[in-house]
Design an enzyme around this catalytic site. Structure first.
Site, PDB file in Angstrom:
ATOM      1  CD  GLU A 225      -2.823  -1.271   0.084  1.00 38.22           C
ATOM      2  OE1 GLU A 225      -2.976  -0.239  -0.616  1.00 38.22           O
ATOM      3  OE2 GLU A 225      -3.415  -2.336  -0.149  1.00 38.22           O
ATOM      4  CB  CYS A 259      -1.242   7.052   1.572  1.00 38.66           C
ATOM      5  SG  CYS A 259      -2.675   6.103   2.114  1.00 38.66           S
TER       6      CYS A 259
END
Length: 476
Positions: A225, A259
């Site tokens: 991720e 993110c």
């Protein structure tokens, strides 16, 4: 010199401890390779009760690590989605674990087939500093729901949170079920080299490459991720106040240290100044002042603050116009700043920003915005603001990203019934909800035949009879 020797000794001790922990978890898994649904549900219920009971302590620890993290942001972005994710998995656990029946062709009857979902074994989770609770708990939930043992490497940048979470999880889980590993970069490298049955890493793309390389030595499957430069597109006709407010929410959450935060905004050429003003009003509506504002989250540490200030200095030196939305910084509270006239030569247009700086890039036609995005590495998220259904479909079909929000930001990540993951440079694999259960399970195909064996008809020696049979069974 003495301090360096002590540091190395401590790191070696921590590495030895994590290697020992891995072996103990592996042995514990072998002793109980298929935990029952009841066992798994109890693990999840205990975790949910712990987080609910200790949320104030966790909020305080996270704020300590950041020097100031909004308590309400921690509740919204870490506590609440963690509790919801646990509840979602617990309610659906029996359904997920149920074997899936599959069809068997006429040529292979009598027989049956099914897929069973078997725990992988020992799962490693590497947690970043920006959401140290949520990004530890989310993978932990999926891995426990799938029946695995879990080792969690916390970030050295969040020492208070990391130590607290280690202590809290030790209350409810034996270490051979869930273990938390602390330590600096050397410990993280050693962690990624363990022969896990699956390794999930959340963090920077550059570090993700090293993690994947280390995992490859053991053929350990990975879920990465990562991040990247997630764009937001403002359409030609969306009300600017609508778009600006929702983009500002996504960019100011955790001071942009997210993110999936909007990394830059593509705005029609003739609407740039209008967007700047709408965005200014939105941010200043959220935060009427920066000084002593408990809702305004600080940058995690001096190194990250220096990196962001370096981006601003580099951009200004190369011709950007900076529009700070507050007069001055306070400690590590960095003023939210818009960056106009941004170009590809500027560092903040080359790297993920991960902070409260927002470049605005003008475009002429929607096709130009798509081309701008598609010419660059595929992002983790993409945000489009516009109410035209046809244009919305074009965004979905003509761009690639890990996930999409239409007329919103961030909130796709909190949907438990959707997978979360990147694509290409922004990551690989998925987790959350059912996809998390599947990621941490082996979907094992099982073909079942009892006493009667019709397949004897196709055993050697071969002859004309088998040739006729095979000819009849061919499907055209």
């Amino acid at each position: 010199m003495v301090a360096d020797i002590a540091y190395l000794q401590q790191s070696q001790q921590q590495i030895s401890q994590l290697e020992s922990l891995f072996q103990r978890q592996r042995e514990a898994f072998r002793a109980n390779p298929m935990p029952s649904a009841g066992q798994r549900a109890q693990w999840l219920k205990s975790l949910r009760e712990l987080l609910y009971t200790e949320q104030e302590a966790l909020i305080a620890a996270i704020s300590e690590d950041f020097s100031n993290r909004s308590a309400d942001e921690t509740r919204l972005a870490e506590i609440m989605p963690s509790l919801h994710g646990i509840h979602y998995a617990t309610k659906r656990l029996h359904k997920w674990m149920k074997p899936s029946r599959r069809g068997v062709g006429m040529a292979f009857q009598p027989a049956s087939a099914k897929v069973i979902y078997q725990p992988l074994g020992v799962v490693g989770v590497i947690v970043p500093w920006n959401y140290p609770l949520y990004l530890a708990i989310g993978p932990l939930v999926g891995a426990l729901a799938a029946g695995n043992r879990v080792m969690i490497k916390m970030s050295e940048s969040t020492p208070a949170t990391s130590q607290l979470l280690k202590d809290l999880l030790a209350r409810i889980f034996p270490e051979d079920l869930v273990g938390v590993v602390l330590g600096e970069a050397e410990v993280g490298v050693a962690f990624s080299r363990q022969p896990f049955d699956h390794l999930l890493f959340t963090g920077a793309t550059s570090i993700g490459k090293h993690v994947m390389r280390a995992a490859a030595e053991n053929l350990t499957p990975v879920t990465l991720e990562l991040g990247g430069k997630s764009p937001a597109i403002v359409s030609a006709d969306v009300p600017l106040a609508d778009a600006a407010e929702r983009i500002a929410f996504g960019k100011t959450m955790n001071a942009g240290q997210t993110c999936v935060a909007p990394d830059y905004v593509l705005v029609p050429e003739g609407r740039v100044e209008g967007f700047v003003e709408a965005y200014r009003q939105a941010v200043q509506g959220f935060f009427p002042q920066l000084k002593d504002n408990p809702d305004y989250t600080a940058i995690i540490n001096e190194r990250q603050l220096g990196r962001l200030n370096g981006y601003l200095a580099d951009a200004e030196a190369k011709g950007a116009r900076l529009v700070p939305l507050f007069p001055e910084a306070q400690g590590r509270r960095l003023p939210h700043t818009l960056v106009l006239n941004a170009t590809d030569e500027m560092k903040l247009m080359q790297e993920e920003i991960f902070g409260p700086l927002l470049p605005i890039v003008p475009y002429r036609q929607l096709e130009d915005a798509f081309a701008y995005i598609n010419d660059r590495p595929r992002p983790l998220a993409l945000y489009y603001f516009g109410y035209n259904r046809g244009e919305q479909q074009r965004v979905l079909h003509e761009t690639h990203s890990g996930g999409v929000c239409l007329n919103d930001t961030l909130l796709h990540v909190a949907q438990d019934d959707m997978p979360f993951g990147g694509i290409g440079p922004s990551g690989m694999g998925h987790y959350h909800g059912h996809e998390g259960f599947l990621t941490f399970s082996k979907a094992k195909g099982v073909f079942i035949k009892q006493r009667f064996n019709a397949a004897k008809m196709i055993y050697p020696p071969y002859g004309k009879a088998i040739q006729k049979l095979v000819h009849k069974l061919f499907v055209r």
